[in-house]
Design an enzyme around this catalytic site. Structure first.
Site, PDB file in Angstrom:
ATOM      1  N   GLU A 280       0.833  -1.205   0.000  1.00  8.64           N
ATOM      2  CA  GLU A 280       0.000   0.000   0.000  1.00  8.64           C
ATOM      3  C   GLU A 280       0.871   1.259   0.000  1.00  8.64           C
ATOM      4  O   GLU A 280       0.549   2.252  -0.648  1.00  8.64           O
ATOM      5  CB  GLU A 280      -0.933  -0.024   1.216  1.00  8.64           C
ATOM      6  CG  GLU A 280      -2.142   0.869   1.069  1.00  8.64           C
ATOM      7  CD  GLU A 280      -3.250   0.508   2.053  1.00  8.64           C
ATOM      8  OE1 GLU A 280      -3.771  -0.618   1.986  1.00  8.64           O
ATOM      9  OE2 GLU A 280      -3.572   1.340   2.908  1.00  8.64           O
ATOM     10  N   GLU A 283       2.027   1.715  -3.426  1.00  8.19           N
ATOM     11  CA  GLU A 283       0.912   2.197  -4.256  1.00  8.19           C
ATOM     12  C   GLU A 283       0.711   3.698  -4.037  1.00  8.19           C
ATOM     13  O   GLU A 283       0.507   4.455  -4.991  1.00  8.19           O
ATOM     14  CB  GLU A 283      -0.364   1.422  -3.890  1.00  8.19           C
ATOM     15  CG  GLU A 283      -1.529   1.707  -4.817  1.00  8.19           C
ATOM     16  CD  GLU A 283      -2.821   0.993  -4.400  1.00  8.19           C
ATOM     17  OE1 GLU A 283      -2.814   0.225  -3.416  1.00  8.19           O
ATOM     18  OE2 GLU A 283      -3.848   1.229  -5.071  1.00  8.19           O
ATOM     19  N   CYS A 300      -8.448  -2.101   4.082  1.00  5.92           N
ATOM     20  CA  CYS A 300      -8.417  -3.328   4.883  1.00  5.92           C
ATOM     21  C   CYS A 300      -9.715  -3.593   5.641  1.00  5.92           C
ATOM     22  O   CYS A 300      -9.970  -4.718   6.058  1.00  5.92           O
ATOM     23  CB  CYS A 300      -7.236  -3.322   5.848  1.00  5.92           C
ATOM     24  SG  CYS A 300      -6.946  -1.750   6.618  1.00  5.92           S
ATOM     25  N   SER A 320      -7.456   1.842  -2.274  1.00  6.48           N
ATOM     26  CA  SER A 320      -6.245   1.091  -2.580  1.00  6.48           C
ATOM     27  C   SER A 320      -6.671  -0.260  -3.140  1.00  6.48           C
ATOM     28  O   SER A 320      -7.688  -0.823  -2.734  1.00  6.48           O
ATOM     29  CB  SER A 320      -5.447   0.886  -1.291  1.00  6.48           C
ATOM     30  OG  SER A 320      -4.589  -0.225  -1.429  1.00  6.48           O
ATOM     31  N   LYS A 359     -15.802  -9.446   8.301  1.00  3.07           N
ATOM     32  CA  LYS A 359     -14.793 -10.314   7.678  1.00  3.07           C
ATOM     33  C   LYS A 359     -15.425 -11.620   7.182  1.00  3.07           C
ATOM     34  O   LYS A 359     -14.908 -12.257   6.265  1.00  3.07           O
ATOM     35  CB  LYS A 359     -13.664 -10.629   8.665  1.00  3.07           C
ATOM     36  CG  LYS A 359     -12.771  -9.448   8.972  1.00  3.07           C
ATOM     37  CD  LYS A 359     -11.705  -9.227   7.921  1.00  3.07           C
ATOM     38  CE  LYS A 359     -10.924  -7.956   8.210  1.00  3.07           C
ATOM     39  NZ  LYS A 359     -10.128  -7.517   7.070  1.00  3.07           N
ATOM     40  N   GLU A 362     -16.518 -10.634   3.836  1.00  2.00           N
ATOM     41  CA  GLU A 362     -15.348 -10.470   2.955  1.00  2.00           C
ATOM     42  C   GLU A 362     -14.870 -11.827   2.434  1.00  2.00           C
ATOM     43  O   GLU A 362     -14.552 -11.979   1.253  1.00  2.00           O
ATOM     44  CB  GLU A 362     -14.202  -9.780   3.718  1.00  2.00           C
ATOM     45  CG  GLU A 362     -12.920  -9.628   2.897  1.00  2.00           C
ATOM     46  CD  GLU A 362     -11.716  -9.156   3.729  1.00  2.00           C
ATOM     47  OE1 GLU A 362     -11.802  -8.086   4.361  1.00  2.00           O
ATOM     48  OE2 GLU A 362     -10.678  -9.846   3.720  1.00  2.00           O
ATOM     49  N   GLU A 367     -14.007 -12.324  -5.742  1.00  2.00           N
ATOM     50  CA  GLU A 367     -12.653 -11.915  -6.112  1.00  2.00           C
ATOM     51  C   GLU A 367     -11.601 -12.592  -5.240  1.00  2.00           C
ATOM     52  O   GLU A 367     -10.427 -12.576  -5.576  1.00  2.00           O
ATOM     53  CB  GLU A 367     -12.457 -10.396  -5.947  1.00  2.00           C
ATOM     54  CG  GLU A 367     -13.530  -9.492  -6.496  1.00  2.00           C
ATOM     55  CD  GLU A 367     -14.679  -9.288  -5.520  1.00  2.00           C
ATOM     56  OE1 GLU A 367     -15.697 -10.001  -5.692  1.00  2.00           O
ATOM     57  OE2 GLU A 367     -14.587  -8.464  -4.602  1.00  2.00           O
ATOM     58  N   CYS A 505     -10.434  -1.713  14.876  1.00  2.00           N
ATOM     59  CA  CYS A 505     -10.842  -3.117  15.084  1.00  2.00           C
ATOM     60  C   CYS A 505     -10.946  -3.513  16.560  1.00  2.00           C
ATOM     61  O   CYS A 505     -11.651  -4.460  16.884  1.00  2.00           O
ATOM     62  CB  CYS A 505      -9.878  -4.053  14.387  1.00  2.00           C
ATOM     63  SG  CYS A 505      -9.915  -3.847  12.613  1.00  2.00           S
TER      64      CYS A 505
HETATM   65 FE1  HC1 Z   1      -8.481  -5.563  11.512  1.00  2.00          FE
HETATM   66 FE2  HC1 Z   1      -6.836  -5.862   9.597  1.00  2.00          FE
HETATM   67  S1  HC1 Z   1      -6.498  -4.539  11.429  1.00  2.00           S
HETATM   68  S2  HC1 Z   1      -8.941  -5.060   9.341  1.00  2.00           S
HETATM   69  O1  HC1 Z   1      -8.887  -3.722  11.463  1.00  2.00           O
HETATM   70  O2  HC1 Z   1      -6.127  -4.591   8.329  1.00  2.00           O
HETATM   71  O3  HC1 Z   1     -10.794  -7.401  11.458  1.00  2.00           O
HETATM   72  O4  HC1 Z   1      -7.588  -6.560  14.156  1.00  2.00           O
HETATM   73  O5  HC1 Z   1      -7.328  -8.298  10.987  1.00  2.00           O
HETATM   74  O6  HC1 Z   1      -7.469  -8.025   7.579  1.00  2.00           O
HETATM   75  O7  HC1 Z   1      -4.115  -7.024  10.016  1.00  2.00           O
HETATM   76  C1  HC1 Z   1      -9.983  -6.639  11.595  1.00  2.00           C
HETATM   77  C2  HC1 Z   1      -8.037  -6.160  13.232  1.00  2.00           C
HETATM   78  C3  HC1 Z   1      -7.498  -7.155  10.842  1.00  2.00           C
HETATM   79  C4  HC1 Z   1      -7.160  -7.183   8.293  1.00  2.00           C
HETATM   80  C5  HC1 Z   1      -5.118  -6.612   9.833  1.00  2.00           C
HETATM   81 FE1  SF4 Z   2     -13.751  -2.603   9.951  1.00  2.00          FE
HETATM   82 FE2  SF4 Z   2     -14.855  -2.873  12.341  1.00  2.00          FE
HETATM   83 FE3  SF4 Z   2     -14.308  -4.994  10.900  1.00  2.00          FE
HETATM   84 FE4  SF4 Z   2     -12.306  -3.578  11.943  1.00  2.00          FE
HETATM   85  S1  SF4 Z   2     -13.831  -4.727  13.073  1.00  2.00           S
HETATM   86  S2  SF4 Z   2     -12.418  -4.403   9.885  1.00  2.00           S
HETATM   87  S3  SF4 Z   2     -13.123  -1.486  11.824  1.00  2.00           S
HETATM   88  S4  SF4 Z   2     -15.816  -3.429  10.379  1.00  2.00           S
END
Ligand code: HC1
Ligand code: SF4
Length: 571
Positions: A280, A283, A300, A320, A359, A362, A367, A505
């Protein structure tokens, strides 16, 4: 000072506060169900009714201010009877499938019913049988027959997150929090942050649990290799599942517990957090040098990605192209590590432990599947679900000896762990980008302008030829305000970090539930403490990251990096 008594004992307060706050400060128990220190008190559940010397009426402690001379009674037979009958009425409208409920063992209603020895003797009020289990979302399940009408989910969604997906509809026994047109969650603009599930005191809204599936995978491996990864924010919060304090660091115990559960390998999402900084950061420097779309937005947080795709698609070019660290690590495990180990990607099961309900969503993205069409992340467990699994399997968490992550995908720096705090991705990126661009380290590693709980933080860093302008925005409601300003040309930045949850997070919708008012501050401190104790605190100094570039990816933004570490978004 305000003078008052509670249960005949004298107290004084120099500041205005509610009766409930005064009782809590002085360790006097008052039951509550709709109250949460991070939300506005609404006085709905009537469990905190107390007697006072003002007239005969009992008052709700959560919304009644202390006044000079007030005499408060919290433990009279009248108060106790009121609590019991209110609890009895809640039970009469509550589907009590406690044994299979996601909230079992951490349910505020269950605790209250037990504490007061309430019998389930009122006739059931069947009008309230909404018969509505909404499991359409990969992240969340709603069972409105378990709703206690506390309003906490509605507040979390509207007040904290500014999303307004849920609102209270109907009156009396017909009241219920609903989506617009009563649509299944999946069809709404819900971004899956899970704030509703964090604040739900019962099991009416919970994460879409993967505990049973994980048990099955661990207990019936059929020759498969089960690989876990754990997110930055899990290690300072899992402790709370076992009675420790917010912010207590349990990295080694968590890894040991996952091994006890039967995992073959435990890798660290922090490894790819460091890798994310390499990709990143490169980038960003590329976009700045070559006139790419700015400001560049971090990518992220999947709640944030959902928000952009659903509500602000005009900003997709700003995102990104980096996958999240979860996405990068699963991709490396299935597409590279498996081959090195001589196993087929189909024979590796990746279980990801995240503070995050989004997540789960996700992980199902098209993709993020391998060329042969299998998901790279098979299962996502929230930190809460990992806690449940450890308890279910009777693993003695508190007495476990610390264990270390497997290498090389378990090596990380202090820059990676701070991803768990709002501002952490930015701070980590600056530590590396500054040093790479200017060939000298930042004057200070602890870059305080991007730390703390302010909703929108801004900083300008002299960066050679340009002044690099950055911003850090956390909590969905602040993000919406920021985007409005950006559209109106009121702000100008090169790089912006977005995290949907308050605090980042550490405040994720899948983290252990807390009724403490300072749990976020304490988890945040735990994360910064881990960073301070690390010998390497800059992502580009991660030896294992350097090695994977030498042996496989060649360099950031290479052809291989683009295929395995980057992604695209849905218009
Ligand atoms: Fe997160 Fe991440 S910090 S998004 O906030 O970029 O869930 O803890 O795992 O993937 O590393 C969440 C936390 C995490 C990702 C990283
Ligand atoms: Fe985003 Fe909240 Fe998930 Fe962290 S815990 S990745 S801030 S939705």
């Amino acid at each position: 000072a305000i003078k008052f008594t509670i249960n005949n004992k004298k107290y004084e307060s120099t500041t205005a506060k509610t009766i409930l706050e005064a009782c809590r400060e002085n360790d006097i128990y008052v039951p509550t169900l709709c109250y949460h220190p991070m939300l506005e008190p609404v006085g709905k559940c009537r469990l905190c009714l107390v007697e006072t010397n003002y007239g005969g009426k009992m008052v709700p402690a959560c919304v009644t201010d202390l006044s000079n001379g007030i005499e408060i009674t919290t433990n009279s037979p009248r108060v106790v009877n009121s609590v019991k009958s209110n609890l009895g009425l809640i039970l009469a409208t509550h589907n009590q499938e406690c044994t299979s409920c996601e909230a079992n063992g951490r349910c505020e209603l269950q605790d209250l019913v037990y504490r007061y020895g309430v019998e389930d003797k009122f006739p059931k009020i069947f009008e309230k049988s909404h018969n509505m289990v909404d499991s359409s979302s990969p992240s969340l399940i709603r069972d409105m027959d378990k709703c206690v009408l506390c309003n906490r989910c509605v507040q979390a969604c509207s007040l904290l997150q500014g999303m307004d997906i849920l609102s209270m509809t109907g009156r009396g026994v017909h009241a219920i929090p609903k989506t617009a047109f009563d649509s299944p969650i999946k069809e709404t603009e819900c971004i899956n942050c899970g704030a509703c599930s964090f604040y739900c005191p019962v099991g009416a809204i919970a994460e879409h649990s993967a505990v049973r599936r994980t048990l099955d995978v661990l207990e019936n491996k059929n020759g498969k290799i089960v690989v876990f990864q754990t997110a930055p924010a899990t290690r300072v919060a899992i402790s709370e599942e076992f009675g420790m304090e917010p912010g207590d660091i349990s990295t080694g115990k968590m890894v040991a517990a996952i091994r006890e559960l039967g995992a073959d390998m435990v890798f660290d999402t922090n490894f790819t957090a460091d890798l994310t900084i390499m990709e990143e950061g490169s980038e960003l420097l590329d976009r700045v040098a070559n006139g790419g779309t700015l400001p560049m937005f971090t990518s992220c947080c999947p709640g944030w990605i959902n928000m952009v795709e659903k509500l602000y698609p005009e900003f997709i070019p700003n995102l990104s192209s980096c996958r999240s660290p979860q996405g990068m690590l699963s991709s490396i495990i299935k597409n590279h590590w498996a081959e090195k180990m001589g196993v087929k990607p189909e024979d590796v099961i990746v279980v990801s432990v995240m503070p995050c309900t989004a997540k789960k969503d996700e992980a199902r993205r098209e993709e993020l599947k391998t060329d042969s069409g299998i998901p790279e992340t098979d299962i996502v467990l929230t930190t809460r679900e990992l806690g449940r699994l450890i308890k279910l399997k009777k693993v003695p968490f508190l007495s476990l000896k610390d264990s270390k992550y497997n290498n090389p995908l378990g090596e990380s720096t202090g820059a990676a762990v701070i991803f768990g705090n709002t501002g952490g991705v930015m701070e980590a990126a600056l530590r590396t980008a500054y040093e790479i661009a200017l060939k000298k380290p930042m004057p200070t590693l602890n870059y305080t302008p991007v730390r703390g709980f302010e909703g929108i933080k801004e900083a300008t860093i002299p960066f050679g030829e340009i002044d690099l302008k950055v911003a850090v925005v956390h909590q969905a409601s602040n993000i919406r305000n920021y985007l409005k300003k950006l559209k109106n040309g009121e702000v100008e930045h090169h790089f912006v970090e977005f995290m949907i949850c308050k605090g980042g997070c550490i405040g994720g919708g899948g983290e252990p539930k807390s009724l403490k008012s300072d749990y976020l501050e304490r988890r945040m401190k735990g994360i910064y403490d881990i960073d301070e104790r690390k010998t390497t605190r800059k992502s580009h100094e991660n030896q294992a990251v350097q090695q994977i570039y030498e042996q496989f990816f060649e360099k950031p933004l290479s052809h291989k990096s683009h295929k395995l570490l980057h992604t695209h978004y849905k218009d």
